[in-house]
Design a protein around this motif. Structure first.
Motif, PDB file in Angstrom:
ATOM      1  N   ALA A 497     -28.180 -38.246  35.044  1.00 31.97           N
ATOM      2  CA  ALA A 497     -27.620 -38.042  33.702  1.00 31.97           C
ATOM      3  C   ALA A 497     -28.460 -38.775  32.661  1.00 31.97           C
ATOM      4  O   ALA A 497     -28.731 -38.241  31.570  1.00 31.97           O
ATOM      5  CB  ALA A 497     -26.176 -38.529  33.664  1.00 31.97           C
ATOM      6  N   ALA A 498     -28.897 -39.995  32.992  1.00 34.06           N
ATOM      7  CA  ALA A 498     -29.770 -40.731  32.077  1.00 34.06           C
ATOM      8  C   ALA A 498     -31.096 -40.010  31.882  1.00 34.06           C
ATOM      9  O   ALA A 498     -31.638 -39.957  30.767  1.00 34.06           O
ATOM     10  CB  ALA A 498     -30.006 -42.140  32.613  1.00 34.06           C
ATOM     11  N   LEU A 499     -31.626 -39.425  32.949  1.00 36.52           N
ATOM     12  CA  LEU A 499     -32.894 -38.691  32.865  1.00 36.52           C
ATOM     13  C   LEU A 499     -32.758 -37.477  31.948  1.00 36.52           C
ATOM     14  O   LEU A 499     -33.672 -37.180  31.155  1.00 36.52           O
ATOM     15  CB  LEU A 499     -33.333 -38.267  34.268  1.00 36.52           C
ATOM     16  CG  LEU A 499     -34.620 -37.444  34.377  1.00 36.52           C
ATOM     17  CD1 LEU A 499     -35.805 -38.185  33.776  1.00 36.52           C
ATOM     18  CD2 LEU A 499     -34.898 -37.089  35.840  1.00 36.52           C
ATOM     19  N   ILE A 500     -31.651 -36.771  32.036  1.00 40.70           N
ATOM     20  CA  ILE A 500     -31.431 -35.606  31.175  1.00 40.70           C
ATOM     21  C   ILE A 500     -31.413 -36.019  29.702  1.00 40.70           C
ATOM     22  O   ILE A 500     -32.007 -35.352  28.833  1.00 40.70           O
ATOM     23  CB  ILE A 500     -30.115 -34.903  31.568  1.00 40.70           C
ATOM     24  CG1 ILE A 500     -30.262 -34.250  32.950  1.00 40.70           C
ATOM     25  CG2 ILE A 500     -29.729 -33.858  30.525  1.00 40.70           C
ATOM     26  CD1 ILE A 500     -28.956 -33.722  33.512  1.00 40.70           C
ATOM     27  N   VAL A 501     -30.753 -37.150  29.392  1.00 42.95           N
ATOM     28  CA  VAL A 501     -30.710 -37.627  28.008  1.00 42.95           C
ATOM     29  C   VAL A 501     -32.110 -38.005  27.530  1.00 42.95           C
ATOM     30  O   VAL A 501     -32.506 -37.690  26.394  1.00 42.95           O
ATOM     31  CB  VAL A 501     -29.759 -38.830  27.887  1.00 42.95           C
ATOM     32  CG1 VAL A 501     -29.808 -39.414  26.476  1.00 42.95           C
ATOM     33  CG2 VAL A 501     -28.327 -38.415  28.222  1.00 42.95           C
ATOM     34  N   ALA A 502     -32.888 -38.692  28.388  1.00 38.64           N
ATOM     35  CA  ALA A 502     -34.245 -39.080  28.005  1.00 38.64           C
ATOM     36  C   ALA A 502     -35.123 -37.856  27.761  1.00 38.64           C
ATOM     37  O   ALA A 502     -35.924 -37.827  26.812  1.00 38.64           O
ATOM     38  CB  ALA A 502     -34.856 -39.963  29.092  1.00 38.64           C
ATOM     39  N   LEU A 503     -34.990 -36.838  28.586  1.00 39.32           N
ATOM     40  CA  LEU A 503     -35.750 -35.599  28.377  1.00 39.32           C
ATOM     41  C   LEU A 503     -35.354 -34.926  27.071  1.00 39.32           C
ATOM     42  O   LEU A 503     -36.211 -34.387  26.347  1.00 39.32           O
ATOM     43  CB  LEU A 503     -35.514 -34.652  29.557  1.00 39.32           C
ATOM     44  CG  LEU A 503     -36.225 -35.001  30.871  1.00 39.32           C
ATOM     45  CD1 LEU A 503     -35.709 -34.128  32.004  1.00 39.32           C
ATOM     46  CD2 LEU A 503     -37.738 -34.842  30.723  1.00 39.32           C
ATOM     47  N   ALA A 504     -34.065 -34.960  26.749  1.00 36.38           N
ATOM     48  CA  ALA A 504     -33.607 -34.380  25.487  1.00 36.38           C
ATOM     49  C   ALA A 504     -34.248 -35.102  24.306  1.00 36.38           C
ATOM     50  O   ALA A 504     -34.645 -34.464  23.312  1.00 36.38           O
ATOM     51  CB  ALA A 504     -32.086 -34.457  25.398  1.00 36.38           C
ATOM     52  N   ASP A 505     -34.359 -36.423  24.402  1.00 41.73           N
ATOM     53  CA  ASP A 505     -34.985 -37.192  23.324  1.00 41.73           C
ATOM     54  C   ASP A 505     -36.457 -36.816  23.162  1.00 41.73           C
ATOM     55  O   ASP A 505     -36.968 -36.684  22.044  1.00 41.73           O
ATOM     56  CB  ASP A 505     -34.848 -38.685  23.612  1.00 41.73           C
ATOM     57  CG  ASP A 505     -35.171 -39.536  22.393  1.00 41.73           C
ATOM     58  OD1 ASP A 505     -35.248 -38.982  21.284  1.00 41.73           O
ATOM     59  OD2 ASP A 505     -35.346 -40.751  22.556  1.00 41.73           O
ATOM     60  N   VAL A 506     -37.159 -36.644  24.275  1.00 42.34           N
ATOM     61  CA  VAL A 506     -38.567 -36.238  24.226  1.00 42.34           C
ATOM     62  C   VAL A 506     -38.707 -34.877  23.550  1.00 42.34           C
ATOM     63  O   VAL A 506     -39.587 -34.664  22.693  1.00 42.34           O
ATOM     64  CB  VAL A 506     -39.173 -36.213  25.641  1.00 42.34           C
ATOM     65  CG1 VAL A 506     -40.568 -35.578  25.628  1.00 42.34           C
ATOM     66  CG2 VAL A 506     -39.253 -37.625  26.206  1.00 42.34           C
ATOM     67  N   LEU A 507     -37.847 -33.932  23.911  1.00 36.84           N
ATOM     68  CA  LEU A 507     -37.923 -32.581  23.336  1.00 36.84           C
ATOM     69  C   LEU A 507     -37.613 -32.588  21.845  1.00 36.84           C
ATOM     70  O   LEU A 507     -38.272 -31.900  21.059  1.00 36.84           O
ATOM     71  CB  LEU A 507     -36.957 -31.655  24.075  1.00 36.84           C
ATOM     72  CG  LEU A 507     -37.309 -31.357  25.547  1.00 36.84           C
ATOM     73  CD1 LEU A 507     -36.207 -30.527  26.195  1.00 36.84           C
ATOM     74  CD2 LEU A 507     -38.645 -30.634  25.646  1.00 36.84           C
ATOM     75  N   VAL A 508     -36.606 -33.369  21.435  1.00 39.35           N
ATOM     76  CA  VAL A 508     -36.265 -33.446  20.014  1.00 39.35           C
ATOM     77  C   VAL A 508     -37.425 -34.029  19.219  1.00 39.35           C
ATOM     78  O   VAL A 508     -37.790 -33.521  18.146  1.00 39.35           O
ATOM     79  CB  VAL A 508     -34.989 -34.294  19.813  1.00 39.35           C
ATOM     80  CG1 VAL A 508     -34.773 -34.604  18.333  1.00 39.35           C
ATOM     81  CG2 VAL A 508     -33.776 -33.569  20.370  1.00 39.35           C
TER      82      VAL A 508
END
Length: 517
Positions: A497-508
């Protein structure tokens, strides 16, 4: 323009962190017209760096080490505490989770108190209370006594912690700030990870009967030295002054505290409270936290200064960093909880040997945290994605190791995977601290740091309770090794779940860069 906030994405300017009113103004003004903000900003930008800043940082890091160490050091002492105080299982769970819970509840208001009243005096009061509570824990004559002292100890740790991150932002800037946060991240990772080993060493040296008491007494000499040095080395807080009770937003504190307690209770007491009625508390928690957000939004345009500046959550790097670290600590802290239980109760390891088994994680975390602090400026959130991927892979390989090498030698087989997970962990905590607080103005650093660390402690409490419940439920049915598998699977879910949030931040961030080119 000096004295103004860093721009938010989209060019807007953040409002004054103090929420004060300028002469004749009907609404809160921005940082450019705020005398208090100009004083704070000018003190940071125009004055030469304090030559004692690195010594002051050392004092802060030792205090942070003590307060964070007590999250995990008691894990290996639980069997001794159970025997010495004839403690029921519910009290043992509160010894671990209660500390993290109260620690988290005090972070935001104490961060706000440090911003308003002065970070050095709040730091010293919290450290004094922490030392006294540690002495009370060591002298406990019953499990109820110990739980009460641990709750007070957690509150004291919550007073100290946000002052550390705020003082780093106050004393350092530019690349030096990245280095300082890198050292802080190293302490965060090592203190939690090395707790079981240090606790095992203390119990081995002091004996199984009273060794658990010295797990708490070890804080006394360190705390006394820190207090003496803090008075001499820590800087004053610019713009600090008198603070009224209403300035601390007691209604907001009560709503937030009640909401978090209602959220955590069904997890912490899941094994003691039978039936599904307890989960109604989650609904109550949602209602209380919704009321808290509405109250804080109302205060944003009123005379009371809110305990949580919701304006900070307009910065996408800040709110994503807080969410990511909440999930990560849900899995991270719980690893030590179930691993020490599996090794000591399942494989009959001594406290020292159980601590040694987790040492590779601590070493890996310490080494990579320093590296992460230096690389975060170059790679940004992508570095955290790499670290989380390593953590997930390391935990999955740990599960495989327990299956491939069952029995007493499982601890040796776990060392390599835990080292990999530790190396990844060091690339998560320190860089996230730097990136999450990068755009936060110094004047609100205590509140912002307190909010960030609240996410860590709330995540720890939920993780320990949820993963512990899965673990203990599987022990009588499937055995210790299978129960450990179940617990680690939930830890991996938190890390994912933490990895998904970090990936979302990279994409944004990538989309924003493309939009501006």
């Amino acid at each position: 323009m000096p004295g103004r906030f860093p721009p938010r994405p989209g060019g807007a300017v953040l409002r004054c962190p103090a929420r004060c009113r300028g002469p004749g103004e009907a609404r809160p003004h921005d940082g450019g017209s705020c005398p208090r903000w100009r004083e704070e900003a000018g003190s940071v930008s125009s004055q030469p760096p304090d030559p004692r800043r690195w010594k002051a940082l050392a004092v802060c890091l030792v205090a942070a080490f003590m307060t964070l160490l007590d999250v995990s050091i008691v894990n290996v002492a639980l069997p001794s505490i159970r025997e010495g105080l004839d403690a029921p299982e519910s009290d043992l769970q509160w010894v671990v989770s209660g500390y993290a819970l109260v620690y988290g509840l005090f972070l935001i208001p104490s961060g706000r108190l440090g911003d308003a009243r002065g970070r050095r005096p709040v730091f010293m009061v919290g450290l004094t209370l922490f030392v006294l509570a540690s002495a009370a824990c060591g002298a406990a004559q019953s499990s109820a006594w110990l739980v009460t002292a641990r709750l007070i100890q957690g509150a004291a740790g919550g007073l100290v912690a946000p002052q550390v991150s705020a003082l780093i932002q106050q004393m350092f800037s530019g690349r030096e700030r990245g280095r300082a946060f890198g050292m802080f991240g190293t302490v965060v990772g090592i203190s939690t990870a090395v707790g079981p080993l240090l606790g095992g060493l203390i119990i081995q040296a002091a004996g199984a009967d009273d060794g658990w008491r010295w797990v708490f007494y070890v804080n006394l000499p360190l705390g006394a030295v820190c207090l003496l040095l803090a008075r001499r080395l820590l800087p004053d807080t610019p713009a600090a002054g008198h603070v009224r009770i209403r300035d601390l937003d007691p209604v907001g504190v009560l709503l937030l505290g009640s909401g978090v307690v209602a959220l955590l209770l069904p997890f912490v007491q899941s094994r003691e409270w039978h039936g599904n009625t307890k989960w109604l508390l989650v609904v109550l928690a949602a209602a209380l936290l919704t009321a808290f957000v509405r109250w804080e939004a109302r205060n944003r345009t009123g005379g009371t200064r809110p305990v949580l500046d919701l304006e900070l959550f307009r910065i996408h790097s800040y709110w994503l960093g807080c969410l990511m670290i909440l999930f990560y600590f849900g899995g991270f802290t719980s690893i030590f909880f179930i691993t020490t239980l599996f090794l000591q109760s399942g494989l009959h390891y001594s406290a020292l040997l159980a601590g040694l088994t987790i040492t590779p994680f601590a070493l890996g975390s310490g080494v990579s945290a320093g590296i992460g602090g230096r690389l975060v400026g170059r790679f940004g959130r992508r570095l955290i994605v790499v670290g989380l991927t390593m953590v997930v892979a390391g935990l999955a390989l740990t599960v495989l190791a327990v299956h491939l090498v069952p029995g007493h030698h499982a601890g040796w087989a776990m060392a390599g995977p835990l080292l990999l997970a530790g190396l990844g962990s060091g690339l998560v905590i320190s860089p996230n601290q730097t990136l999450t607080l990068a755009e936060v103005p110094v004047a609100g650093a205590g509140s912002a740091g307190g909010t960030l660390q609240t996410g860590q402690r709330v995540g720890s409490s939920i993780g320990i309770a949820a993963i512990g419940s899965v673990f203990f439920a599987a022990v009588p049915r499937d055995g210790w090794a299978s129960a450990y598998d179940h617990g680690l699977a939930v830890s991996v879910a938190f890390a994912l779940a933490a990895l998904i949030v970090a990936l979302a931040d990279v994409l944004v961030a990538r989309r924003k860069r493309k939009a501006h080119t």
